[in-house]
Design a protein around this motif. Structure first.
Motif, PDB file in Angstrom:
ATOM      1  N   MET A 143       0.828  -1.205   0.000  1.00 11.83           N
ATOM      2  CA  MET A 143       0.000   0.000   0.000  1.00 11.83           C
ATOM      3  C   MET A 143       0.864   1.257   0.000  1.00 11.83           C
ATOM      4  N   GLU A 144       1.925   1.257   0.784  1.00 11.55           N
ATOM      5  CA  GLU A 144       2.803   2.422   0.843  1.00 11.55           C
ATOM      6  C   GLU A 144       3.644   2.554  -0.424  1.00 11.55           C
ATOM      7  N   ASP A 145       3.998   1.426  -1.024  1.00  8.37           N
ATOM      8  CA  ASP A 145       4.886   1.460  -2.189  1.00  8.37           C
ATOM      9  C   ASP A 145       4.188   1.970  -3.448  1.00  8.37           C
ATOM     10  N   VAL A 146       2.890   1.685  -3.599  1.00  9.13           N
ATOM     11  CA  VAL A 146       2.181   2.080  -4.825  1.00  9.13           C
ATOM     12  C   VAL A 146       1.263   3.273  -4.609  1.00  9.13           C
ATOM     13  N   ASN A 147       1.245   3.790  -3.402  1.00  7.90           N
ATOM     14  CA  ASN A 147       0.372   4.927  -3.104  1.00  7.90           C
ATOM     15  C   ASN A 147       0.683   6.120  -4.007  1.00  7.90           C
ATOM     16  N   GLY A 183       9.128   8.637 -21.968  1.00  7.34           N
ATOM     17  CA  GLY A 183      10.084   7.744 -21.316  1.00  7.34           C
ATOM     18  C   GLY A 183       9.951   7.747 -19.805  1.00  7.34           C
ATOM     19  N   VAL A 184       9.775   8.935 -19.231  1.00 10.76           N
ATOM     20  CA  VAL A 184       9.594   9.016 -17.780  1.00 10.76           C
ATOM     21  C   VAL A 184       8.324   8.278 -17.369  1.00 10.76           C
ATOM     22  N   GLY A 185       7.263   8.445 -18.166  1.00  8.24           N
ATOM     23  CA  GLY A 185       6.016   7.751 -17.854  1.00  8.24           C
ATOM     24  C   GLY A 185       6.159   6.241 -17.916  1.00  8.24           C
ATOM     25  N   ILE A 186       6.873   5.740 -18.920  1.00  9.94           N
ATOM     26  CA  ILE A 186       7.072   4.294 -19.035  1.00  9.94           C
ATOM     27  C   ILE A 186       7.954   3.779 -17.897  1.00  9.94           C
ATOM     28  N   LEU A 187       8.975   4.544 -17.531  1.00  5.83           N
ATOM     29  CA  LEU A 187       9.869   4.113 -16.453  1.00  5.83           C
ATOM     30  C   LEU A 187       9.137   4.008 -15.115  1.00  5.83           C
ATOM     31  N   LEU A 188       8.137   4.854 -14.907  1.00 10.17           N
ATOM     32  CA  LEU A 188       7.384   4.787 -13.651  1.00 10.17           C
ATOM     33  C   LEU A 188       6.580   3.492 -13.525  1.00 10.17           C
ATOM     34  N   LEU A 189       6.362   2.816 -14.650  1.00 10.43           N
ATOM     35  CA  LEU A 189       5.669   1.531 -14.580  1.00 10.43           C
ATOM     36  C   LEU A 189       6.502   0.489 -13.839  1.00 10.43           C
ATOM     37  N   ILE A 190       7.819   0.595 -13.949  1.00  8.46           N
ATOM     38  CA  ILE A 190       8.697  -0.455 -13.430  1.00  8.46           C
ATOM     39  C   ILE A 190       8.567  -0.627 -11.916  1.00  8.46           C
ATOM     40  N   PRO A 191       8.737   0.434 -11.104  1.00 12.21           N
ATOM     41  CA  PRO A 191       8.612   0.217  -9.654  1.00 12.21           C
ATOM     42  C   PRO A 191       7.213  -0.206  -9.232  1.00 12.21           C
ATOM     43  N   THR A 192       6.196   0.273  -9.945  1.00 12.67           N
ATOM     44  CA  THR A 192       4.828  -0.112  -9.579  1.00 12.67           C
ATOM     45  C   THR A 192       4.583  -1.585  -9.874  1.00 12.67           C
ATOM     46  N   LEU A 193       5.033  -2.049 -11.037  1.00 13.29           N
ATOM     47  CA  LEU A 193       4.900  -3.469 -11.355  1.00 13.29           C
ATOM     48  C   LEU A 193       5.773  -4.325 -10.444  1.00 13.29           C
ATOM     49  N   ALA A 194       6.947  -3.810 -10.088  1.00 13.31           N
ATOM     50  CA  ALA A 194       7.810  -4.552  -9.164  1.00 13.31           C
ATOM     51  C   ALA A 194       7.121  -4.737  -7.820  1.00 13.31           C
ATOM     52  N   SER A 195       6.422  -3.706  -7.360  1.00  8.33           N
ATOM     53  CA  SER A 195       5.666  -3.832  -6.113  1.00  8.33           C
ATOM     54  C   SER A 195       4.574  -4.883  -6.247  1.00  8.33           C
ATOM     55  N   GLY A 196       3.944  -4.933  -7.444  1.00  6.55           N
ATOM     56  CA  GLY A 196       2.923  -5.944  -7.676  1.00  6.55           C
ATOM     57  C   GLY A 196       3.490  -7.354  -7.656  1.00  6.55           C
ATOM     58  N   VAL A 197       4.672  -7.534  -8.234  1.00  7.79           N
ATOM     59  CA  VAL A 197       5.316  -8.853  -8.221  1.00  7.79           C
ATOM     60  C   VAL A 197       5.642  -9.270  -6.790  1.00  7.79           C
ATOM     61  N   ILE A 198       6.206  -8.338  -6.029  1.00  6.42           N
ATOM     62  CA  ILE A 198       6.561  -8.637  -4.638  1.00  6.42           C
ATOM     63  C   ILE A 198       5.314  -8.982  -3.829  1.00  6.42           C
ATOM     64  N   TYR A 199       4.247  -8.238  -4.061  1.00  5.81           N
ATOM     65  CA  TYR A 199       3.000  -8.489  -3.336  1.00  5.81           C
ATOM     66  C   TYR A 199       2.364  -9.797  -3.787  1.00  5.81           C
ATOM     67  N   GLY A 200       2.396 -10.057  -5.101  1.00  7.56           N
ATOM     68  CA  GLY A 200       1.809 -11.288  -5.611  1.00  7.56           C
ATOM     69  C   GLY A 200       2.530 -12.534  -5.135  1.00  7.56           C
ATOM     70  N   LEU A 201       3.831 -12.426  -4.870  1.00 15.12           N
ATOM     71  CA  LEU A 201       4.615 -13.554  -4.371  1.00 15.12           C
ATOM     72  C   LEU A 201       4.601 -13.633  -2.845  1.00 15.12           C
ATOM     73  N   HIS A 202       3.731 -12.859  -2.217  1.00 13.49           N
ATOM     74  CA  HIS A 202       3.561 -12.868  -0.757  1.00 13.49           C
ATOM     75  C   HIS A 202       4.842 -12.445  -0.033  1.00 13.49           C
ATOM     76  N   LEU A 203       5.576 -11.517  -0.636  1.00  8.43           N
ATOM     77  CA  LEU A 203       6.800 -11.032  -0.006  1.00  8.43           C
ATOM     78  C   LEU A 203       6.592  -9.708   0.711  1.00  8.43           C
ATOM     79  N   SER A 204       5.380  -9.170   0.644  1.00  9.32           N
ATOM     80  CA  SER A 204       5.086  -7.923   1.341  1.00  9.32           C
ATOM     81  C   SER A 204       3.660  -7.975   1.853  1.00  9.32           C
ATOM     82  N   PRO A 205       3.396  -7.326   2.997  1.00 14.02           N
ATOM     83  CA  PRO A 205       2.035  -7.313   3.542  1.00 14.02           C
ATOM     84  C   PRO A 205       1.152  -6.322   2.803  1.00 14.02           C
TER      85      PRO A 205
END
Length: 205
Positions: A143-147, A183-205
């Motif tokens: 929640m904090e990472d993608v807020n 380019g800046v807009g596309i790059l911002l996708l990376i950390p948001t998707l990374a947070s989704g991967v971490i959350y989907g793999l149950h690595l973050s609450p």
């Protein structure tokens, strides 16, 4: 007698002769917009939007996390579909060159400005802390990472849209600004998707 010298009276400007036409403002020939660029951006955003929603479904989350995940995912998806449709229409109905004013296009400046605003909002509302967690290994919190990405969504997507629309052949400086905004807009996708991967793999609450 008075020593005051009378001020000279300006002569009236001569009226133009009948049939006189003012010289047009000089313009430059601008190439067509790029349906290929719009289509490529559209594909990236659609894939990212679908992936973000699917990643959230891999882990049971609360209602707040769901709003953040689906809100961001659907905004990417709709923006990508819109750009893809515009690209298809331009490629089929013709996309002629046009004469425009010389100088930097206002939409390209707007694209860069909105991209910068999106980065600032993302960083302040969670992006900076996400990067800290990446570097220090502290436990992630979805929640904090993608807020920040959620609340930066409007300027973020508009930066990409304006960048894609303002990109035309024959405008080197404007095109550079447009590509920076995209380019800046596309790059911002990376950390948001990374947070989704971490959350989907149950690595973050």
């Amino acid at each position: 007698m008075s020593d005051v010298t009378p001020e000279p009276v300006a002569a009236p400007e001569p009226e133009p002769a009948p049939g006189y036409v003012a010289a047009p403002v000089p313009g430059v020939l601008l190439g067509p917009r790029s349906p290929l660029l719009m289509g490529a951006i559209g594909v990236v955003l659609v894939i990212a939007g679908v992936a973000n929603c699917l990643l959230f479904n891999m882990s049971p989350g609360g209602p707040v996390e769901g709003v953040l995940a689906y809100g961001s995912g659907f905004s990417w998806l709709l923006t990508g579909l819109a750009l893809g449709i515009v690209g298809i229409v331009l490629s089929r109905r013709g996309n002629a060159a046009m004469v425009g004013r010389p100088g930097i296009d206002g939409l390209s400046i707007t694209s860069v400005s909105l991209a910068g605003a999106a980065v600032v909002v993302w960083a302040i509302l969670g992006g900076f802390h996400f990067l800290q967690r990446v570097l220090t290994g502290v436990e992630y919190r979805y929640m904090e990472d993608v807020n920040g990405a959620f609340f930066a969504g409007i300027p973020w997507m508009l930066a990409i849209i304006f960048g894609a629309i303002s990109f035309r052949e024959g405008r080197s400086t404007s095109n550079l600004l447009s590509l920076i905004g995209i380019g800046v807009g596309i790059l911002l996708l990376i950390p948001t998707l990374a947070s989704g991967v971490i959350y989907g793999l149950h690595l973050s609450p």
